[in-house]
Scaffold this motif. Structure first.
Motif, PDB file in Angstrom:
ATOM      1  N   GLU A  58      65.565   0.018 -16.554  1.00 56.69           N
ATOM      2  CA  GLU A  58      66.779  -0.103 -17.200  1.00 56.69           C
ATOM      3  C   GLU A  58      67.520  -1.554 -17.382  1.00 56.69           C
ATOM      4  N   GLU A  59      67.272  -1.938 -15.924  1.00 56.16           N
ATOM      5  CA  GLU A  59      68.072  -3.329 -15.733  1.00 56.16           C
ATOM      6  C   GLU A  59      67.109  -4.508 -16.450  1.00 56.16           C
ATOM      7  N   ALA A  60      66.007  -4.314 -16.386  1.00 57.47           N
ATOM      8  CA  ALA A  60      64.870  -5.255 -16.845  1.00 57.47           C
ATOM      9  C   ALA A  60      65.037  -5.042 -18.476  1.00 57.47           C
ATOM     10  N   ASP A  61      65.307  -3.902 -19.016  1.00 60.34           N
ATOM     11  CA  ASP A  61      65.584  -4.064 -20.702  1.00 60.34           C
ATOM     12  C   ASP A  61      66.756  -4.566 -20.905  1.00 60.34           C
ATOM     13  N   LEU A  62      67.823  -4.396 -20.100  1.00 65.47           N
ATOM     14  CA  LEU A  62      68.969  -4.949 -20.323  1.00 65.47           C
ATOM     15  C   LEU A  62      68.917  -6.526 -20.309  1.00 65.47           C
ATOM     16  N   LEU A  63      68.343  -6.779 -19.306  1.00 63.19           N
ATOM     17  CA  LEU A  63      68.158  -8.214 -19.280  1.00 63.19           C
ATOM     18  C   LEU A  63      67.567  -8.734 -20.564  1.00 63.19           C
ATOM     19  N   VAL A  64      66.384  -8.196 -21.124  1.00 68.81           N
ATOM     20  CA  VAL A  64      65.672  -8.588 -22.195  1.00 68.81           C
ATOM     21  C   VAL A  64      66.689  -8.636 -23.382  1.00 68.81           C
ATOM     22  N   SER A  65      67.510  -7.437 -23.643  1.00 69.82           N
ATOM     23  CA  SER A  65      68.357  -7.579 -24.790  1.00 69.82           C
ATOM     24  C   SER A  65      69.363  -8.275 -24.669  1.00 69.82           C
ATOM     25  N   GLN A  66      69.914  -8.730 -23.660  1.00 62.60           N
ATOM     26  CA  GLN A  66      71.128  -9.231 -23.563  1.00 62.60           C
ATOM     27  C   GLN A  66      70.382 -10.946 -23.684  1.00 62.60           C
ATOM     28  N   LEU A  67      69.578 -11.276 -23.120  1.00 65.61           N
ATOM     29  CA  LEU A  67      69.104 -12.744 -23.183  1.00 65.61           C
ATOM     30  C   LEU A  67      68.637 -12.998 -24.771  1.00 65.61           C
ATOM     31  N   ALA A  68      67.701 -11.998 -25.372  1.00 66.22           N
ATOM     32  CA  ALA A  68      67.417 -11.953 -26.966  1.00 66.22           C
ATOM     33  C   ALA A  68      68.411 -12.201 -27.620  1.00 66.22           C
ATOM     34  N   GLY A  69      69.621 -11.402 -27.577  1.00 64.13           N
ATOM     35  CA  GLY A  69      70.899 -11.685 -28.276  1.00 64.13           C
ATOM     36  C   GLY A  69      71.351 -13.049 -28.266  1.00 64.13           C
ATOM     37  N   ILE A  70      71.438 -13.708 -26.963  1.00 64.82           N
ATOM     38  CA  ILE A  70      72.107 -14.818 -26.840  1.00 64.82           C
ATOM     39  C   ILE A  70      71.044 -15.906 -27.513  1.00 64.82           C
ATOM     40  N   VAL A  71      69.732 -15.883 -27.196  1.00 62.72           N
ATOM     41  CA  VAL A  71      68.697 -16.849 -27.675  1.00 62.72           C
ATOM     42  C   VAL A  71      68.981 -17.075 -29.294  1.00 62.72           C
ATOM     43  N   SER A  72      68.818 -15.616 -29.753  1.00 57.79           N
ATOM     44  CA  SER A  72      68.494 -15.415 -30.985  1.00 57.79           C
ATOM     45  C   SER A  72      69.720 -15.965 -31.948  1.00 57.79           C
ATOM     46  N   GLY A  73      70.902 -15.549 -31.477  1.00 60.75           N
ATOM     47  CA  GLY A  73      72.026 -16.226 -31.966  1.00 60.75           C
ATOM     48  C   GLY A  73      72.290 -17.658 -31.949  1.00 60.75           C
ATOM     49  N   TYR A  74      71.946 -18.238 -30.863  1.00 60.52           N
ATOM     50  CA  TYR A  74      72.019 -19.860 -30.782  1.00 60.52           C
ATOM     51  C   TYR A  74      70.821 -20.462 -31.660  1.00 60.52           C
ATOM     52  N   CYS A  75      69.702 -19.888 -31.591  1.00 63.59           N
ATOM     53  CA  CYS A  75      68.658 -20.619 -32.335  1.00 63.59           C
ATOM     54  C   CYS A  75      68.931 -20.451 -33.684  1.00 63.59           C
ATOM     55  N   GLY A  76      69.367 -19.245 -34.104  1.00 68.73           N
ATOM     56  CA  GLY A  76      69.650 -19.046 -35.522  1.00 68.73           C
ATOM     57  C   GLY A  76      70.816 -19.968 -35.999  1.00 68.73           C
ATOM     58  N   ALA A  77      71.776 -19.959 -35.278  1.00 70.51           N
ATOM     59  CA  ALA A  77      72.843 -20.934 -35.629  1.00 70.51           C
ATOM     60  C   ALA A  77      72.639 -22.391 -35.811  1.00 70.51           C
ATOM     61  N   ARG A  78      71.564 -22.736 -35.039  1.00 74.25           N
ATOM     62  CA  ARG A  78      71.372 -23.927 -34.828  1.00 74.25           C
ATOM     63  C   ARG A  78      70.201 -24.344 -36.222  1.00 74.25           C
ATOM     64  N   ALA A  79      69.407 -23.350 -36.634  1.00 74.51           N
ATOM     65  CA  ALA A  79      68.385 -23.554 -37.748  1.00 74.51           C
ATOM     66  C   ALA A  79      69.171 -23.642 -38.945  1.00 74.51           C
ATOM     67  N   ALA A  80      70.494 -22.676 -39.089  1.00 70.23           N
ATOM     68  CA  ALA A  80      71.278 -22.548 -40.318  1.00 70.23           C
ATOM     69  C   ALA A  80      71.959 -24.240 -40.566  1.00 70.23           C
ATOM     70  N   GLN A  81      72.356 -24.526 -39.298  1.00 66.67           N
ATOM     71  CA  GLN A  81      72.923 -26.066 -39.340  1.00 66.67           C
ATOM     72  C   GLN A  81      71.980 -26.892 -39.744  1.00 66.67           C
ATOM     73  N   ALA A  82      71.022 -26.953 -39.434  1.00 68.58           N
ATOM     74  CA  ALA A  82      69.827 -27.615 -39.664  1.00 68.58           C
ATOM     75  C   ALA A  82      69.436 -27.796 -41.210  1.00 68.58           C
ATOM     76  N   THR A  83      69.467 -26.520 -41.846  1.00 70.36           N
ATOM     77  CA  THR A  83      69.397 -26.126 -43.258  1.00 70.36           C
ATOM     78  C   THR A  83      70.427 -27.017 -44.079  1.00 70.36           C
ATOM     79  N   GLU A  84      71.791 -26.655 -43.600  1.00 71.62           N
ATOM     80  CA  GLU A  84      72.933 -27.143 -44.146  1.00 71.62           C
ATOM     81  C   GLU A  84      72.813 -28.592 -44.273  1.00 71.62           C
ATOM     82  N   ALA A  85      72.515 -29.391 -43.264  1.00 71.37           N
ATOM     83  CA  ALA A  85      72.530 -30.873 -43.202  1.00 71.37           C
ATOM     84  C   ALA A  85      71.560 -31.511 -44.143  1.00 71.37           C
ATOM     85  N   ALA A  86      70.379 -30.682 -44.167  1.00 69.71           N
ATOM     86  CA  ALA A  86      69.282 -31.121 -45.201  1.00 69.71           C
ATOM     87  C   ALA A  86      69.510 -31.107 -46.667  1.00 69.71           C
TER      88      ALA A  86
END
Ligand SMILES: *Cc1c(COP(=O)(O)O)cnc(C)c1O
Length: 398
Positions: free
Chosen positions: A370-398
């Motif tokens: 359960e702790e391993a799964d929590l680690l996965v979901s927490q990290l995936a949420g943080i990374v996808s939020g961060y990478c998604g926002a960064r990609a959106a910014q790049a599209t806007e700038a282009a």
């Protein structure tokens, strides 16, 4: 209040007060999931009950004993380690750098025994071996060396995971290769499965010592007690530290065959090395790792976490690769992502970023599913939020 601790670290703004298993609590009572384990140290997690009892018992008997005398717990630990590792003997010290320092001294001694006046050791690009002068000279990272010249001489550097580059070295002064089975600080770099075996063959052919820095990979982290066991070889020298004492400082340099006969009386030493408290800690760690089959568990957990991350991060922009060997897990991005450490911290998750763009996870081996799964979901949420926002910014700038 002025902070009088020498500013050798860019520290995160958090003070931990206590731990339990994979959890840490800060001074405000906020709870964090520890996916770094004090950088691969607390494999059994925090406040492990068996270790706690062993340390308390030992503290009431004998903490320190000079190496002027025989030390029973040291002899017992040497036997356990050597037998588990397929090695002959062990020198005890207090850290990874010191374990590698012993290995390097041993290699030079071996060279001199063969009449080589200026013995050289082959080391790798991207490697990390410690912060003493010899080990920072062996380290393949200019940032670690900058400002500390003149470096210790006698190192020949080649790319990691490149056997041909080692084969091409035609230098009669070479006496050894020093290499990590997986590069940790270098960005969780996992070499080809036959890399170590091919280096072993080359060392046998040329009369070189194969010296493995298992300071980070050792004690079950990669799915076997020592990472080289998965390569089906034995090294001549192996350095250990980090997880060996689960936080009680201890380092070890294991040697086999001709290497085991190099450091004789008066040639090396350490005041604290192998003291009863540290050895009791390490004996307890080895017992718990064995009793609870934590090596197999590291393999299982590593696969679970890596697979979970691959699923949850599929299609997220900016992710280059998700790789792991046991519980050494790397998520490589295509850009520097150090700020993720702070974002995760805010959300109660401890992660590390190394080699600028690789998220490194080194969770404890005692993690529950359960702790391993929590680690996965927490990290995936943080990374996808961060990478998604960064990609959106790049599209806007282009
Ligand atoms: C951490 C580390 C070291 C240095 O260990 P210290 O205990 O900090 O001196 C050496 N080699 C490797 C592979 C490491 O990960």
């Amino acid at each position: 209040m002025t902070n009088r601790v020498m500013p050798t670290y860019a520290r995160l703004p958090v003070v931990f007060e206590k731990g339990q298993g994979p959890w840490l609590w800060d001074q405000q009572g906020k709870r964090y999931l520890d996916a770094v384990s004090g950088v691969a140290v607390c494999g059994l997690g925090h406040a492990h009950p068996e270790l706690q009892a062993a340390l308390a018992d030992q503290a009431g008997k004998l903490v320190h004993c000079s190496n002027l005398y025989r030390v029973d717990l040291q002899e017992r630990l040497a036997t356990e380690l050597a037998e588990a590792a397929g090695m002959d003997n062990v020198f005890f010290c207090n850290s990874g750098a010191e374990a590698n320092e012993a290995a390097l001294k041993l290699a030079r001694k071996y060279g001199h025994s063969k009449g080589i006046a200026e013995p050289a050791v082959i080391v790798m690009e991207g490697s990390f071996h410690g912060r003493t002068l010899a080990t920072l000279s062996a380290t393949g990272n200019p940032k670690v060396q900058d400002g500390f010249e003149p470096l210790v001489s006698g190192f020949i550097r080649v790319p990691y995971n490149d056997v041909a580059a080692v084969e091409r070295i035609d230098n009669p002064s070479v006496v050894a290769i020093l290499v990590e089975p997986v590069q940790g600080e270098g960005g969780v770099k996992i070499p080809a499965p036959d890399y170590l075996a091919r280096l072993r063959t080359l060392c046998d052919l040329r009369g070189w010592l194969l010296m493995l820095d298992e300071v980070q990979t050792g004690i079950g982290r990669t799915g076997s007690l020592f990472a080289y066991q998965q390569a089906g070889i034995l090294p001549d020298v192996c350095s250990l530290a980090k997880a060996l004492g689960n936080g009680v400082p201890i380092g070890a340099c294991l040697a086999r065959g001709v290497a085991a006969g190099q450091l004789t009386a008066g040639k090396h030493g350490s005041t604290f090395g192998g003291n009863p408290l540290a050895c009791r800690a390490a004996l307890t760690v080895l017992k718990v790792v064995r009793d609870q089959s934590l090596c197999a568990r590291a393999t299982e957990l590593g696969a679970r976490i890596a697979e979970g991350l691959k699923q949850k991060l599929a299609g997220v922009p900016g992710i280059v690769e998700i790789r792991n060997q046991g519980l050494m897990i790397g998520v490589e991005l295509d850009h520097a992502c150090g700020e993720l450490v702070n974002r995760a911290l805010d959300e109660g998750l401890l992660i590390n970023v190394t080699a600028e763009r690789t998220i490194r996870l080194l969770p404890p081996l005692i993690l529950k599913n359960e702790e391993a799964d929590l680690l996965v979901s927490q990290l995936a949420g943080i990374v996808s939020g961060y990478c998604g926002a960064r990609a959106a910014q790049a599209t806007e700038a282009a």
